[in-house]
Design an enzyme around this catalytic site. Structure first.
Site, PDB file in Angstrom:
ATOM      1  N   ASP A  19       0.854  -1.173   0.000  1.00 21.38           N
ATOM      2  CA  ASP A  19       0.000   0.000   0.000  1.00 21.38           C
ATOM      3  C   ASP A  19       0.902   1.239   0.000  1.00 21.38           C
ATOM      4  O   ASP A  19       2.126   1.130   0.194  1.00 21.38           O
ATOM      5  CB  ASP A  19      -0.885  -0.051   1.248  1.00 21.38           C
ATOM      6  N   ASP A  21      -0.264   5.098   1.192  1.00 24.82           N
ATOM      7  CA  ASP A  21      -0.520   6.014   2.304  1.00 24.82           C
ATOM      8  C   ASP A  21      -0.604   5.263   3.626  1.00 24.82           C
ATOM      9  O   ASP A  21      -1.351   4.286   3.760  1.00 24.82           O
ATOM     10  CB  ASP A  21      -1.824   6.773   2.060  1.00 24.82           C
TER      11      ASP A  21
END
Length: 251
Positions: A19, A21
């Site tokens: 991922d 953020d």
């Protein structure tokens, strides 16, 4: 029971999914303030070499924004929670925008005009109201998003300090499963690293395919098997794994 830190991946068997953020990059007050850094770019390039290309980024951001933040260091990527997909050869497939997005765009725009503290992010396949700079507007933003879902048939996407509606369809777990059926990921053991509730489907997919998830952040109920404290811990863990490659480049 607190989850342990993850072991070092096996470079010959691991397929790594990341991922952005809250995992590779710290949250900022405004999402566009997150940008590329020499450290992250070098790390992603080193991981790609170490894993013979078995690395992909899976994010809620749109592909173009993901490429901006990673400086194009990773080809395989899935954006908007799986609605955009680019394989390791650079071939892109994307869902068609839901017709209800136009109505939601009008409602969200009107809300931002009335409350400039909110930020509207348009991903093409989804719309996000960010209220990180105005947490007191969380209830209003989420109520507006829920109303749009009821009125249009859009999907509600939960996330951190935001209210998102998007085209219904794939999730991050679906994206991971698609990658694992494609070269060069086939035959690897999937490891997904993420922080948000939107990452749970990917944790589950990694587990079901013989790998595991790594949760970033505070302990909570999760399908992940391991945990790291924060972005700094993730970068340190990944740099330790990539160290052989980084050191060989420096010598």
């Amino acid at each position: 029971m607190s989850l342990p830190p993850p072991p070092q991946p096996d470079p010959a068997r691991t397929s790594l999914f990341l991922d952005i953020d809250g995992t590779l990059a710290e949250f900022k007050r405004r999402p566009e303030e997150v940008g590329p850094t020499p450290r992250l770019t070098a790390l992603l390039q080193a991981l790609g070499r170490r894993l013979d290309g078995r690395i992909a980024v899976i994010s809620g951001r749109a592909l173009a924004d993901m490429d901006r933040i990673t400086a194009g260091a990773v080809v395989a990527a899935s954006g908007v929670h799986g609605l955009e997909h680019r394989d390791a050869l650079g071939r892109v497939e994307a869902a068609s925008p839901h017709p209800g997005l136009e109505r939601a765009r009008g409602a969200f725009t009107a809300l931002v005009q009335a409350h400039p503290e909110l930020l509207l992010e348009d991903k093409g396949l989804g719309l996000v109201l960010h209220y990180r700079t105005a947490p007191e507007l969380a209830e209003l933003a989420n109520a507006t998003a829920a109303r749009m879902v009821d009125e249009t048939g859009l999907a509600l996407q939960k996330g951190d300090m935001m209210a998102e509606v998007r085209t219904p369809g794939r999730n991050k777990g679906d994206a991971l499963r698609t990658f694992m059926a494609e070269p060069p990921f086939q035959g690897g053991r999937p490891v997904f690293v993420g922080d948000d509730l939107t990452d749970e489907s990917a944790f589950e997919a990694a587990r079901d395919l013989g790998g595991h998830g790594v949760l970033v952040g505070p302990q909570r109920e999760t399908a992940a098997a391991f945990r790291l404290d924060d972005v700094a811990s993730v970068l340190g863990w990944l740099e330790a794994f990539a160290a052989a490659d980084l050191h060989s480049l420096a010598s």
